[in-house]
Design a protein around this motif. Structure first.
Motif, PDB file in Angstrom:
ATOM      1  N   ILE A 134       0.830  -1.202   0.000  1.00  0.00           N
ATOM      2  CA  ILE A 134       0.000   0.000   0.000  1.00  0.00           C
ATOM      3  C   ILE A 134       0.867   1.255   0.000  1.00  0.00           C
ATOM      4  CG2 ILE A 134      -1.704   1.318   1.343  1.00  0.00           C
ATOM      5  CD1 ILE A 134      -2.738  -1.515   2.262  1.00  0.00           C
ATOM      6  N   GLU A 135       1.911   1.269   0.813  1.00  0.00           N
ATOM      7  CA  GLU A 135       2.813   2.426   0.841  1.00  0.00           C
ATOM      8  C   GLU A 135       3.435   2.659  -0.531  1.00  0.00           C
ATOM      9  OE1 GLU A 135       5.599   1.418   3.927  1.00  0.00           O
ATOM     10  OE2 GLU A 135       4.174   1.881   5.529  1.00  0.00           O
ATOM     11  N   ASN A 136       3.886   1.594  -1.174  1.00  0.00           N
ATOM     12  CA  ASN A 136       4.512   1.716  -2.492  1.00  0.00           C
ATOM     13  C   ASN A 136       3.503   2.094  -3.568  1.00  0.00           C
ATOM     14  OD1 ASN A 136       7.585   0.885  -2.811  1.00  0.00           O
ATOM     15  ND2 ASN A 136       6.737  -0.204  -1.049  1.00  0.00           N
ATOM     16  N   LEU A 137       2.264   1.617  -3.452  1.00  0.00           N
ATOM     17  CA  LEU A 137       1.210   2.048  -4.366  1.00  0.00           C
ATOM     18  C   LEU A 137       0.980   3.551  -4.235  1.00  0.00           C
ATOM     19  CD1 LEU A 137      -1.519  -0.739  -4.001  1.00  0.00           C
ATOM     20  CD2 LEU A 137      -0.414  -0.059  -6.128  1.00  0.00           C
ATOM     21  N   ASN A 138       0.836   4.004  -3.004  1.00  0.00           N
ATOM     22  CA  ASN A 138       0.539   5.412  -2.758  1.00  0.00           C
ATOM     23  C   ASN A 138       1.691   6.333  -3.152  1.00  0.00           C
ATOM     24  OD1 ASN A 138      -2.058   4.914  -1.909  1.00  0.00           O
ATOM     25  ND2 ASN A 138      -1.518   4.802   0.250  1.00  0.00           N
ATOM     26  N   GLU A 139       2.904   5.818  -3.119  1.00  0.00           N
ATOM     27  CA  GLU A 139       4.063   6.613  -3.526  1.00  0.00           C
ATOM     28  C   GLU A 139       4.294   6.565  -5.040  1.00  0.00           C
ATOM     29  OE1 GLU A 139       6.076   8.757  -1.846  1.00  0.00           O
ATOM     30  OE2 GLU A 139       4.578   8.517  -0.270  1.00  0.00           O
ATOM     31  N   LEU A 141      -8.355   6.488   0.074  1.00  0.00           N
ATOM     32  CA  LEU A 141      -9.023   5.625  -0.898  1.00  0.00           C
ATOM     33  C   LEU A 141      -9.544   4.342  -0.254  1.00  0.00           C
ATOM     34  CD1 LEU A 141      -6.631   6.006  -3.965  1.00  0.00           C
ATOM     35  CD2 LEU A 141      -8.943   6.923  -3.732  1.00  0.00           C
ATOM     36  N   GLY A 142      -8.978   3.966   0.849  1.00  0.00           N
ATOM     37  CA  GLY A 142      -9.388   2.737   1.534  1.00  0.00           C
ATOM     38  C   GLY A 142      -8.183   1.899   1.875  1.00  0.00           C
ATOM     39  N   PRO A 143      -8.269   1.125   2.942  1.00  0.00           N
ATOM     40  CA  PRO A 143      -7.094   0.391   3.426  1.00  0.00           C
ATOM     41  C   PRO A 143      -6.551  -0.656   2.464  1.00  0.00           C
ATOM     42  CG  PRO A 143      -9.054  -0.256   4.642  1.00  0.00           C
ATOM     43  CD  PRO A 143      -9.446   0.909   3.774  1.00  0.00           C
ATOM     44  N   LEU A 144      -7.390  -1.237   1.614  1.00  0.00           N
ATOM     45  CA  LEU A 144      -6.923  -2.262   0.675  1.00  0.00           C
ATOM     46  C   LEU A 144      -7.183  -1.864  -0.772  1.00  0.00           C
ATOM     47  CD1 LEU A 144      -7.996  -5.549   2.488  1.00  0.00           C
ATOM     48  CD2 LEU A 144      -5.724  -4.542   2.351  1.00  0.00           C
TER      49      LEU A 144
END
Length: 106
Positions: A19-24, A80-83
């Motif tokens: 999730i961190e890498n997606l958001n970055e 956006l949501g946790p998953l």
């Protein structure tokens, strides 16, 4: 096709790190899906995984998640949501719209 290095990087991440890498913007939902789909095909077909039969729908969903994430400012992506954008597989003992549920008896 994803590089071996990219696949290994993705496979080495926890869900929180994904999730961190997606958001970055370091990885995409499509890359995560392709990585885990490839792994499911390699190791799961002997276990009759449904990953292959639902792949087209999952790919479209991943693409849509990537589009939404790209349009969302980085500082708001956590909302956006946790998953959001993380592909998951749900055991077929649960009813899902449009999917036959065999409760593991197929």
């Amino acid at each position: 096709e994803l590089s071996i290095e990219k696949r290994d990087f993705i496979l080495g991440l926890s869900v929180t790190q994904l999730i961190e890498n997606l958001n970055e913007g370091n990885i995409t939902s499509v890359e995560i899906l392709k990585t885990y789909h490839s792994r499911a095909i390699t190791y799961g077909l002997k276990n009759e995984t449904i990953a292959h039969s639902l792949y087209p729908e999952a790919l479209e969903c991943a693409k849509e998640c990537d589009k939404i994430r790209a349009k969302t400012p980085k500082d708001e992506r956590k909302n956006l949501g946790p998953l959001f954008g993380i592909p998951i597989s749900i055991k077929d003992s649960f009813e899902q719209k449009g999917i036959d549920s065999t409760c593991g008896s197929a």
